[in-house]
Design a protein around this motif. Structure first.
Motif, mmCIF file in Angstrom:
data_model
loop_
_atom_site.group_PDB
_atom_site.id
_atom_site.type_symbol
_atom_site.label_atom_id
_atom_site.label_comp_id
_atom_site.label_asym_id
_atom_site.label_seq_id
_atom_site.Cartn_x
_atom_site.Cartn_y
_atom_site.Cartn_z
ATOM 1 N N GLY A 1 -16.175 -17.237 -1.407
ATOM 2 C CA GLY A 1 -16.534 -16.195 -0.448
ATOM 3 C C GLY A 1 -15.476 -15.904 0.600
ATOM 4 N N LYS A 2 -14.381 -16.652 0.582
ATOM 5 C CA LYS A 2 -13.332 -16.430 1.580
ATOM 6 C C LYS A 2 -12.367 -15.343 1.108
ATOM 7 N N LYS A 3 -11.934 -14.512 2.031
ATOM 8 C CA LYS A 3 -10.879 -13.539 1.754
ATOM 9 C C LYS A 3 -9.534 -14.267 1.783
ATOM 10 N N PRO A 4 -8.521 -13.744 1.090
ATOM 11 C CA PRO A 4 -7.235 -14.448 1.021
ATOM 12 C C PRO A 4 -6.688 -14.861 2.382
ATOM 13 N N TRP A 5 -6.831 -14.000 3.389
ATOM 14 C CA TRP A 5 -6.281 -14.325 4.701
ATOM 15 C C TRP A 5 -7.164 -15.303 5.476
ATOM 16 N N GLU A 6 -8.306 -15.649 4.918
ATOM 17 C CA GLU A 6 -9.185 -16.623 5.559
ATOM 18 C C GLU A 6 -8.994 -18.033 5.006
ATOM 19 N N VAL A 7 -8.213 -18.167 3.954
ATOM 20 C CA VAL A 7 -8.007 -19.469 3.327
ATOM 21 C C VAL A 7 -7.065 -20.299 4.199
#
Length: 237
Positions: free
Chosen positions: A145-151
């Motif tokens: 559920g994480k967006k790439p920039w949230e990883v």
């Protein structure tokens, strides 16, 4: 952007893995068949599954973690230290201890995990082995559920790619070209299984793993154009 990350918010890590059993014949028949199917493309006609089993540690389905080493920066009165520690022993204890470290000390939004080729290997391997061992995946490793920039992950190999997805660069090569002492001055990844099962020298593996962690931290310092760590700044705990 990289320079804006506080070094003390980064947990550097590396893992060492080996085949789950000492040799292919120790697997039950079903697992032997599954390993044969899994490695068919890599083996082609050059190796039998039994001959290829020494490489089983690179797959979470057929390998296990024997060491996780971590390192992190501390600053006190402008004095910089890099503290290094390792988790080893039974795999389930390693994973639980590492999970507790994340939960108690690296669980805030600003905290980041960093390794070399870790997005492709270390991070998913740890998460998969946690699932296999019935351990809850820590938020820092659970990417659903994480967006790439949230990883919350940094990868020094990815940083070196600069967008070139086909470019693989080993830790040994990158440390060499950046003028960093090589962490591969004793053994390399292909020898870990032998050292573990035949020599039964876990201390040697721990030292090797910890050197990799230090090397990853040194690479990040080079990217930030900061002074490399010197021996007196490295503390083993």
């Amino acid at each position: 952007m990289l320079e804006k990350i506080r070094l003390e918010n980064i947990l550097f890590l590396d893992i060492e893995t080996v085949p789950e059993e000492e040799n292919f014949n120790a697997l039950d028949k079903t697992k032997q068949e599954l390993y044969s199917l899994k490695t068919q493309y890599q083996r082609k006609d050059d190796f039998t599954p039994e001959e290829f089993y020494e490489r089983a540690g690179i797959w979470a389905e057929f390998g296990k973690i024997i060491c996780i080493s971590v390192g992190y920066f501390t600053f006190r009165n402008d004095i910089r230290h890099f503290r290094v520690t390792s988790f080893f022993g039974e795999e389930i204890k390693i994973l639980k201890d590492f999970s507790n470290l994340l939960a108690n000390h690296f669980n805030q939004p600003q905290h980041i995990l960093c390794g070399h080729n870790a997005k492709e290997f270390d991070f998913p391997f740890i998460a998969r082995r946690m699932v296999i061992n019935g351990i809850s995946i820590p938020p820092k490793l659970n990417l659903f559920g994480k967006k790439p920039w949230e990883v919350p992950h940094l990868d020094t190999m990815e940083l070196w790619k600069f967008g070139d997805f086909k470019h693989f660069t080993s830790l040994k090569l990158l440390t060499n070209i950046l003028g960093i002492p090589s962490p591969k001055d004793d053994i390399d990844g292909s020898q870990v299984g032998h050292v573990y099962y035949i020599e039964k020298d876990i201390d040697r593996i721990i030292r090797y793993c910890e050197k990799d962690v230090i090397a990853v931290a040194q690479i990040l310092l080079r990217f930030r154009r900061e002074d490399l760590l010197v021996e007196d700044e490295i503390v083993f705990v």
